[in-house]
Motif scaffolding. Structure first.
Motif, short mmCIF file in Angstrom:
data_model
loop_
_atom_site.label_atom_id
_atom_site.label_comp_id
_atom_site.label_asym_id
_atom_site.label_seq_id
_atom_site.Cartn_x
_atom_site.Cartn_y
_atom_site.Cartn_z
N VAL A 1 43.33 47.31 -12.44
CA VAL A 1 43.80 48.33 -11.53
C VAL A 1 42.68 49.31 -11.26
CG1 VAL A 1 45.52 50.16 -11.18
CG2 VAL A 1 46.13 48.11 -12.46
N ASN A 2 42.50 49.69 -10.00
CA ASN A 2 41.49 50.68 -9.64
C ASN A 2 42.01 51.52 -8.48
OD1 ASN A 2 38.96 51.94 -9.90
ND2 ASN A 2 38.11 50.74 -8.22
N ARG A 3 41.97 52.83 -8.66
CA ARG A 3 42.42 53.77 -7.63
C ARG A 3 43.84 53.48 -7.17
NH1 ARG A 3 36.80 54.11 -4.05
NH2 ARG A 3 35.50 54.89 -5.74
N GLY A 4 44.69 53.16 -8.14
CA GLY A 4 46.09 52.98 -7.84
C GLY A 4 46.47 51.65 -7.23
N GLN A 5 45.54 50.71 -7.18
CA GLN A 5 45.82 49.40 -6.60
C GLN A 5 45.38 48.30 -7.55
OE1 GLN A 5 43.56 50.08 -2.88
NE2 GLN A 5 45.50 49.81 -1.79
N VAL A 6 46.06 47.15 -7.48
CA VAL A 6 45.66 45.98 -8.27
C VAL A 6 44.55 45.27 -7.51
CG1 VAL A 6 46.39 43.77 -9.23
CG2 VAL A 6 47.94 45.73 -9.29
N VAL A 7 43.34 45.26 -8.08
CA VAL A 7 42.20 44.63 -7.40
C VAL A 7 41.98 43.20 -7.87
CG1 VAL A 7 41.06 46.82 -6.91
CG2 VAL A 7 40.57 45.66 -9.07
N ALA A 8 42.63 42.82 -8.96
CA ALA A 8 42.56 41.43 -9.44
C ALA A 8 43.72 41.20 -10.38
CB ALA A 8 41.24 41.15 -10.14
N CYS A 9 44.30 39.99 -10.34
CA CYS A 9 45.34 39.60 -11.29
C CYS A 9 45.31 38.09 -11.37
CB CYS A 9 46.71 40.11 -10.85
SG CYS A 9 48.03 39.68 -12.02
N GLU A 10 44.73 37.57 -12.45
CA GLU A 10 44.50 36.14 -12.55
C GLU A 10 44.48 35.71 -14.02
OE1 GLU A 10 40.78 35.36 -10.67
OE2 GLU A 10 41.37 36.30 -8.78
N PRO A 11 44.67 34.42 -14.29
CA PRO A 11 44.41 33.91 -15.64
C PRO A 11 42.99 34.28 -16.07
CG PRO A 11 45.49 32.24 -14.32
CD PRO A 11 45.15 33.36 -13.37
N THR A 12 42.82 34.61 -17.33
CA THR A 12 41.54 35.14 -17.80
C THR A 12 40.36 34.22 -17.49
OG1 THR A 12 42.73 36.30 -19.55
CG2 THR A 12 40.34 36.06 -19.82
N PRO A 13 40.44 32.90 -17.74
CA PRO A 13 39.29 32.04 -17.40
C PRO A 13 38.94 32.08 -15.91
CG PRO A 13 40.81 30.88 -18.84
CD PRO A 13 41.51 32.12 -18.38
N GLN A 14 39.96 32.12 -15.07
CA GLN A 14 39.73 32.16 -13.63
C GLN A 14 39.08 33.47 -13.22
OE1 GLN A 14 43.01 30.76 -11.21
NE2 GLN A 14 42.64 32.35 -9.68
N LEU A 15 39.50 34.56 -13.83
CA LEU A 15 38.92 35.86 -13.53
C LEU A 15 37.44 35.90 -13.90
CD1 LEU A 15 39.60 38.74 -12.51
CD2 LEU A 15 40.05 39.35 -14.89
N LEU A 16 37.09 35.28 -15.03
CA LEU A 16 35.70 35.27 -15.46
C LEU A 16 34.81 34.46 -14.52
CD1 LEU A 16 36.21 34.87 -19.31
CD2 LEU A 16 35.57 36.93 -18.07
N ARG A 17 35.40 33.50 -13.83
CA ARG A 17 34.60 32.69 -12.90
C ARG A 17 34.38 33.38 -11.56
NH1 ARG A 17 37.91 28.40 -14.96
NH2 ARG A 17 39.20 28.41 -13.08
#
Length: 324
Positions: free
Chosen positions: A219-235
């Motif tokens: 979350v950044n500035r009141g918005q969700v900027v990413a929401c993913e499975p952890t391995p996918q987020l790291l890629r």
């Protein structure tokens, strides 16, 4: 015949959530959440990350019933918080960031009182079981005011679990806790998660989130900027490091055409490159062209801290949203 109650697919569902705090004579209204959508699957270990002031605490306080939302819907364990607030609250166990201690009670008394608040019958209470699970049996009859900070925090976890909630919210649970106590706490959290309890975790220790959580929202500035499975987020971060150990000692960092060079301990240096634009072979060719004889190399993929910084503080163009 006993009726079978179907469990919800999602432990928590948040749709279009907004929160604006009213202004004062000295301050303008402040919008803390801006159309947040979030789905937390049942049984997951879910991480909620963000810089200070991003809106994490406001979101958790709305889930907990402490703060009223301005707009949107929130469903907890299948219960809408507007239509079934008591049932929604009963599905949660919340461990707040601040240590709240009943200093004139013993740990056992504190758990018994908490269980009474939730209407847990005496023959169904698990005070001694929870104290043992969290390593507090030997302090069961000591006054809470005599406990260390780490012990008080573990007691707060036990209090959150007295009514067997299917969802546990942990808000910075290991802040100020030493390494051994942190390890013990995570062992227990993993155990109850494996038994089916959904965990929502906020933490500033990004390595904890990377190791523990199967899904992470940032979350950044009141918005969700990413929401993913952890391995996918790291890629998602399109960078990689090549760490070069040169043969012999260099007079200084080499100038490698087309790449930035950063010094590392023991005479090594690292070169970052974008995977979509270059390759390890091209990096090594550039290093050799700079007159460096290579003794050893290693590569580093981005960790959660790299992705977090890119999404919240750094150049968002580094993050490739098409990566899966």
């Amino acid at each position: 015949m006993t009726e079978t109650i179907a469990l919800p697919d999602n432990a928590i569902e948040v749709r279009g959530l907004e929160k604006t705090y009213a202004g004062t004579k000295k301050a303008a209204p402040k919008t803390a959440l801006r159309g947040v959508d979030l789905v937390i699957p049942r049984g997951s270990m879910f991480g909620l990350l963000g810089p200070n002031g991003a809106g994490k605490s406001t979101l958790i306080n709305i889930l907990s019933g402490i703060v009223n939302k301005s707009a949107g819907t929130v469903t907890i364990w299948g219960r809408d918080i507007d239509k079934q607030p008591r049932d929604a609250a009963a599905a949660l166990g919340v461990v707040p960031q601040e240590i709240v201690a009943d200093v004139f009670f013993t740990p056992r008394e504190a758990l018994e009182v908490q269980a009474g608040f939730y209407g847990v019958p005496k023959n169904e209470r698990r005070s001694d079981e929870l104290l043992a699970a969290l390593g507090l049996s030997d302090k069961a009859n000591a006054y809470v005011r005599a406990l260390s900070g780490g012990m008080k925090r573990r007691l707060m976890v036990a209090k959150a679990l007295v009514h067997n909630p299917p969802i546990l919210i942990l808000d910075e649970p290991t802040a100020g806790v030493d390494v051994e106590l942190r390890r013990q706490l995570w062992e227990y959290v993993r155990k109850i998660n494996a038994e089916g309890v959904t965990i929502l975790l906020t933490t500033h220790y990004l390595e904890e989130a990377q190791e523990l959580c199967d899904t992470i929202a940032i979350v950044n500035r009141g918005q969700v900027v990413a929401c993913e499975p952890t391995p996918q987020l790291l890629r998602r971060l399109d960078t990689r490091n090549v760490v070069v150990t040169p043969e012999g000692e260099l007079d200084g960092l080499p100038t490698v055409k087309g790449f930035e060079v950063v010094g590392r301990p023991n005479g090594a240096f690292a070169i970052s490159y974008k995977k979509g634009q270059s390759s390890v072979e091209q990096v090594l060719a550039a290093v050799r062209a700079a007159g460096v004889t290579i003794a050893d190399i290693s590569t580093e993929d981005p960790d959660l801290e790299d992705v977090f910084l890119a999404l919240t503080y750094g150049d968002a163009s580094q993050v490739d949203p098409t990566k899966d």
